[in-house]
Design a protein around this motif. Structure first.
Motif, PDB file in Angstrom:
ATOM      1  N   LYS A   1       1.272   1.727   3.309  1.00  0.00           N
ATOM      2  CA  LYS A   1       1.440   2.506   2.116  1.00  0.00           C
ATOM      3  C   LYS A   1       0.252   3.216   1.827  1.00  0.00           C
ATOM      4  O   LYS A   1      -0.184   3.746   1.061  1.00  0.00           O
ATOM      5  CB  LYS A   1       1.939   1.667   1.126  1.00  0.00           C
ATOM      6  CG  LYS A   1       3.482   0.995   1.029  1.00  0.00           C
ATOM      7  CD  LYS A   1       4.338   1.786   1.145  1.00  0.00           C
ATOM      8  CE  LYS A   1       5.800   1.081   1.660  1.00  0.00           C
ATOM      9  NZ  LYS A   1       6.461   0.401   0.599  1.00  0.00           N
ATOM     10  N   ARG A   2      -0.929   2.711   2.669  1.00  0.00           N
ATOM     11  CA  ARG A   2      -2.227   3.167   2.498  1.00  0.00           C
ATOM     12  C   ARG A   2      -2.317   4.719   2.309  1.00  0.00           C
ATOM     13  O   ARG A   2      -3.143   5.276   1.428  1.00  0.00           O
ATOM     14  CB  ARG A   2      -3.361   2.494   3.481  1.00  0.00           C
ATOM     15  CG  ARG A   2      -3.436   1.096   3.228  1.00  0.00           C
ATOM     16  CD  ARG A   2      -4.529   0.695   4.354  1.00  0.00           C
ATOM     17  NE  ARG A   2      -5.748   1.248   4.605  1.00  0.00           N
ATOM     18  CZ  ARG A   2      -6.864   0.891   3.823  1.00  0.00           C
ATOM     19  NH1 ARG A   2      -6.596   0.088   2.954  1.00  0.00           N
ATOM     20  NH2 ARG A   2      -8.016   1.491   4.050  1.00  0.00           N
ATOM     21  N   ASP A   3      -1.763   5.432   3.464  1.00  0.00           N
ATOM     22  CA  ASP A   3      -2.108   6.742   3.387  1.00  0.00           C
ATOM     23  C   ASP A   3      -1.392   7.535   2.106  1.00  0.00           C
ATOM     24  O   ASP A   3      -2.136   8.462   1.696  1.00  0.00           O
ATOM     25  CB  ASP A   3      -1.425   7.434   4.464  1.00  0.00           C
ATOM     26  CG  ASP A   3      -2.159   7.054   5.970  1.00  0.00           C
ATOM     27  OD1 ASP A   3      -1.547   7.555   7.277  1.00  0.00           O
ATOM     28  OD2 ASP A   3      -3.224   6.622   5.764  1.00  0.00           O
ATOM     29  N   ALA A   4      -0.175   7.052   1.591  1.00  0.00           N
ATOM     30  CA  ALA A   4       0.417   7.692   0.617  1.00  0.00           C
ATOM     31  C   ALA A   4      -0.531   7.759  -0.654  1.00  0.00           C
ATOM     32  O   ALA A   4      -0.799   8.606  -1.409  1.00  0.00           O
ATOM     33  CB  ALA A   4       1.549   6.934   0.468  1.00  0.00           C
ATOM     34  N   VAL A   5      -1.021   6.203  -0.791  1.00  0.00           N
ATOM     35  CA  VAL A   5      -2.033   6.055  -1.904  1.00  0.00           C
ATOM     36  C   VAL A   5      -3.210   6.849  -1.729  1.00  0.00           C
ATOM     37  O   VAL A   5      -3.668   7.389  -3.040  1.00  0.00           O
ATOM     38  CB  VAL A   5      -2.334   4.587  -2.011  1.00  0.00           C
ATOM     39  CG1 VAL A   5      -3.340   4.074  -3.013  1.00  0.00           C
ATOM     40  CG2 VAL A   5      -1.020   3.654  -2.232  1.00  0.00           C
TER      41      VAL A   5
ATOM     42  N   MET B   1       5.250  -0.941  -7.647  1.00  0.00           N
ATOM     43  CA  MET B   1       4.774  -1.850  -7.022  1.00  0.00           C
ATOM     44  C   MET B   1       4.251  -1.312  -5.435  1.00  0.00           C
ATOM     45  O   MET B   1       5.398  -0.703  -4.821  1.00  0.00           O
ATOM     46  CB  MET B   1       5.710  -2.952  -6.684  1.00  0.00           C
ATOM     47  CG  MET B   1       6.211  -3.499  -8.122  1.00  0.00           C
ATOM     48  SD  MET B   1       7.446  -4.682  -7.828  1.00  0.00           S
ATOM     49  CE  MET B   1       6.795  -5.783  -6.711  1.00  0.00           C
ATOM     50  N   VAL B   2       3.174  -1.465  -4.778  1.00  0.00           N
ATOM     51  CA  VAL B   2       2.674  -1.075  -3.302  1.00  0.00           C
ATOM     52  C   VAL B   2       2.346  -2.146  -2.760  1.00  0.00           C
ATOM     53  O   VAL B   2       1.171  -2.724  -3.255  1.00  0.00           O
ATOM     54  CB  VAL B   2       1.699   0.099  -3.808  1.00  0.00           C
ATOM     55  CG1 VAL B   2       1.456   0.582  -2.499  1.00  0.00           C
ATOM     56  CG2 VAL B   2       2.399   1.109  -4.803  1.00  0.00           C
ATOM     57  N   THR B   3       2.914  -2.631  -1.638  1.00  0.00           N
ATOM     58  CA  THR B   3       2.339  -3.644  -0.745  1.00  0.00           C
ATOM     59  C   THR B   3       2.583  -3.042   0.657  1.00  0.00           C
ATOM     60  O   THR B   3       3.546  -2.648   0.784  1.00  0.00           O
ATOM     61  CB  THR B   3       3.093  -5.054  -0.914  1.00  0.00           C
ATOM     62  OG1 THR B   3       4.465  -4.821  -0.441  1.00  0.00           O
ATOM     63  CG2 THR B   3       2.973  -5.390  -2.400  1.00  0.00           C
ATOM     64  N   GLY B   4       1.698  -3.674   1.586  1.00  0.00           N
ATOM     65  CA  GLY B   4       1.645  -3.306   2.865  1.00  0.00           C
ATOM     66  C   GLY B   4       0.922  -2.262   3.207  1.00  0.00           C
ATOM     67  O   GLY B   4       1.110  -1.177   2.535  1.00  0.00           O
TER      68      GLY B   4
ATOM     69  N   GLY C   1       1.543   6.336 -19.529  1.00  0.00           N
ATOM     70  CA  GLY C   1       0.677   6.414 -18.180  1.00  0.00           C
ATOM     71  C   GLY C   1       1.602   5.475 -17.496  1.00  0.00           C
ATOM     72  O   GLY C   1       2.557   4.962 -17.851  1.00  0.00           O
ATOM     73  N   ILE C   2       0.981   4.929 -16.355  1.00  0.00           N
ATOM     74  CA  ILE C   2       1.784   4.238 -15.264  1.00  0.00           C
ATOM     75  C   ILE C   2       0.881   3.008 -14.935  1.00  0.00           C
ATOM     76  O   ILE C   2      -0.485   3.389 -14.680  1.00  0.00           O
ATOM     77  CB  ILE C   2       2.579   4.893 -14.205  1.00  0.00           C
ATOM     78  CG1 ILE C   2       1.567   5.371 -13.241  1.00  0.00           C
ATOM     79  CG2 ILE C   2       3.469   5.996 -14.732  1.00  0.00           C
ATOM     80  CD1 ILE C   2       1.883   5.964 -11.826  1.00  0.00           C
ATOM     81  N   ASP C   3       1.337   2.062 -14.407  1.00  0.00           N
ATOM     82  CA  ASP C   3       0.723   0.803 -13.760  1.00  0.00           C
ATOM     83  C   ASP C   3       1.144   0.704 -12.450  1.00  0.00           C
ATOM     84  O   ASP C   3       1.982   0.510 -12.147  1.00  0.00           O
ATOM     85  CB  ASP C   3       0.684  -0.259 -14.824  1.00  0.00           C
ATOM     86  CG  ASP C   3       0.226  -0.453 -16.036  1.00  0.00           C
ATOM     87  OD1 ASP C   3       0.750  -0.109 -17.044  1.00  0.00           O
ATOM     88  OD2 ASP C   3      -1.135  -0.222 -16.252  1.00  0.00           O
ATOM     89  N   VAL C   4      -0.008   0.730 -11.560  1.00  0.00           N
ATOM     90  CA  VAL C   4       0.449   0.439 -10.134  1.00  0.00           C
ATOM     91  C   VAL C   4      -0.274  -0.796  -9.766  1.00  0.00           C
ATOM     92  O   VAL C   4      -1.377  -1.141  -9.653  1.00  0.00           O
ATOM     93  CB  VAL C   4      -0.297   1.773  -9.407  1.00  0.00           C
ATOM     94  CG1 VAL C   4       0.079   1.521  -7.972  1.00  0.00           C
ATOM     95  CG2 VAL C   4       0.029   3.210  -9.779  1.00  0.00           C
ATOM     96  N   LEU C   5       0.587  -1.500  -9.272  1.00  0.00           N
ATOM     97  CA  LEU C   5       0.280  -2.908  -8.650  1.00  0.00           C
ATOM     98  C   LEU C   5       0.197  -2.913  -7.353  1.00  0.00           C
ATOM     99  O   LEU C   5       1.291  -2.558  -6.725  1.00  0.00           O
ATOM    100  CB  LEU C   5       1.245  -4.046  -9.262  1.00  0.00           C
ATOM    101  CG  LEU C   5       1.668  -3.892 -10.748  1.00  0.00           C
ATOM    102  CD1 LEU C   5       2.814  -4.953 -11.020  1.00  0.00           C
ATOM    103  CD2 LEU C   5       0.377  -3.986 -11.700  1.00  0.00           C
TER     104      LEU C   5
ATOM    105  N   ARG D   1      -3.204   3.748 -14.037  1.00  0.00           N
ATOM    106  CA  ARG D   1      -3.866   2.533 -13.892  1.00  0.00           C
ATOM    107  C   ARG D   1      -3.795   1.833 -12.819  1.00  0.00           C
ATOM    108  O   ARG D   1      -2.645   1.155 -12.570  1.00  0.00           O
ATOM    109  CB  ARG D   1      -3.742   1.645 -15.323  1.00  0.00           C
ATOM    110  CG  ARG D   1      -4.049   2.463 -16.707  1.00  0.00           C
ATOM    111  CD  ARG D   1      -3.600   1.744 -17.818  1.00  0.00           C
ATOM    112  NE  ARG D   1      -2.150   1.579 -17.801  1.00  0.00           N
ATOM    113  CZ  ARG D   1      -1.415   2.444 -18.631  1.00  0.00           C
ATOM    114  NH1 ARG D   1      -1.811   3.654 -19.065  1.00  0.00           N
ATOM    115  NH2 ARG D   1      -0.011   2.430 -18.679  1.00  0.00           N
ATOM    116  N   TRP D   2      -4.728   1.737 -11.945  1.00  0.00           N
ATOM    117  CA  TRP D   2      -4.639   0.945 -10.680  1.00  0.00           C
ATOM    118  C   TRP D   2      -4.921  -0.445 -10.781  1.00  0.00           C
ATOM    119  O   TRP D   2      -6.272  -0.926 -11.321  1.00  0.00           O
ATOM    120  CB  TRP D   2      -5.519   1.850  -9.541  1.00  0.00           C
ATOM    121  CG  TRP D   2      -5.203   3.234  -9.329  1.00  0.00           C
ATOM    122  CD1 TRP D   2      -6.161   4.177 -10.342  1.00  0.00           C
ATOM    123  CD2 TRP D   2      -4.616   3.707  -8.723  1.00  0.00           C
ATOM    124  NE1 TRP D   2      -5.491   5.374  -9.898  1.00  0.00           N
ATOM    125  CE2 TRP D   2      -4.507   5.316  -8.934  1.00  0.00           C
ATOM    126  CE3 TRP D   2      -3.776   3.201  -7.593  1.00  0.00           C
ATOM    127  CZ2 TRP D   2      -3.892   6.130  -8.203  1.00  0.00           C
ATOM    128  CZ3 TRP D   2      -2.636   4.446  -6.856  1.00  0.00           C
ATOM    129  CH2 TRP D   2      -2.866   5.697  -7.418  1.00  0.00           C
TER     130      TRP D   2
END
Ligand code: 6PG
Length: 233
Positions: free
Chosen positions: A192-196, A186-189, A215-219, A6-7
């Protein structure tokens, strides 16, 4: 089973920290009300530090908290690069969680000895109530790096030759990280775009292995989401 991933796109790093904080506080309240205890796995790196600083002001029964670590760097316990020391300064030194309910990974013993010592402790705790994770630019999570193989039957593994210093680390495996009521990444900055993007395109990055029962929640902050995650997804 609901959406495995869940994004959640949020305005900025502050909003990501605030969202993570409220999820942790809610999970703690629920777990303590239901089972009289709350077990959390803390993430390392720099992204969660702000959350830990805010968490210390929470209205909760800290005597019911059990604190674990998702991974650790094989450095002395007082080394500034230790995840356990970061968590200590940001949170644990400021709240009355009983010392015997905080479980740092004994990474100072070396990868193999530390992993072997932590494994039975983790086995005795599963499932966790909440697991907090970060993601690296190469798609690693905890200390599970691209190209590294780990046995399926382990909960905690030694890590050698990690591309992110230091090279020797200890990590919970996907099996252990997924054994949780809630998994929050948690994903910031912009780094990290390429990995996402790769993750969403189905590239089998370590973080993409988190196919967890709950499931997982990605913030994510807007800098990461822009052009990658459609509005309203
Ligand atoms: C570690 C971490 C690692 C971290 C990511 C993101 O010990 O290095 O556990 O998995 O979460 O590398 O790091 P940042 O939050 O600093 O970007």
């Amino acid at each position: 089973m609901g959406d495995p991933v869940r994004w959640h796109c949020l305005k900025n790093t502050d909003a990501v920290a605030a969202e993570a904080l409220s999820r942790i506080q809610h999970a703690a309240q629920q777990a303590i009300a239901a089972r009289g205890r709350f077990s959390i796995v803390l993430a390392g790196g720099t992204t969660p530090e702000q959350v830990y600083r805010r968490l210390k002001d929470s209205d909760t029964d800290w005597s019911r908290w059990f604190v674990w670590f998702g991974d650790e760097r094989c450095l002395p316990p007082d080394h500034p690069e230790r995840n356990s020391l970061m968590a200590h300064h940001a949170l644990l030194a400021h709240v009355p969680i009983p010392a015997d309910q905080v479980f740092p990974i004994p990474a100072e013993r070396g990868p193999q000895a530390a992993a072997d010592a932590y494994e039975p402790l983790v086995a005795s705790e599963l499932p966790f109530d909440l697991v907090l994770l970060g993601i690296g630019e190469d798609g690693h999570t905890a200390s599970l790096f691209p190209g590294h193989q780990h046995p399926d039957d382990r909960l905690v593994v030694p890590v050698f030759d990690a591309p992110k210093p230091p090279p020797e680390r200890v990590s919970l495996t996907i099996t252990a990280l997924c054994a949780a009521g809630e998994v929050c990444v948690m994903v910031t900055g912009s780094a990290k775009r390429d990995a996402v993007q790769q993750w969403r395109q189905g590239v089998e990055l370590p973080v993409a292995q988190l196919k967890c029962p709950a499931g997982i929640d990605v913030l994510l902050d807007a800098v990461v989401c822009e052009g990658i995650i459609p509005d309203g997804e």
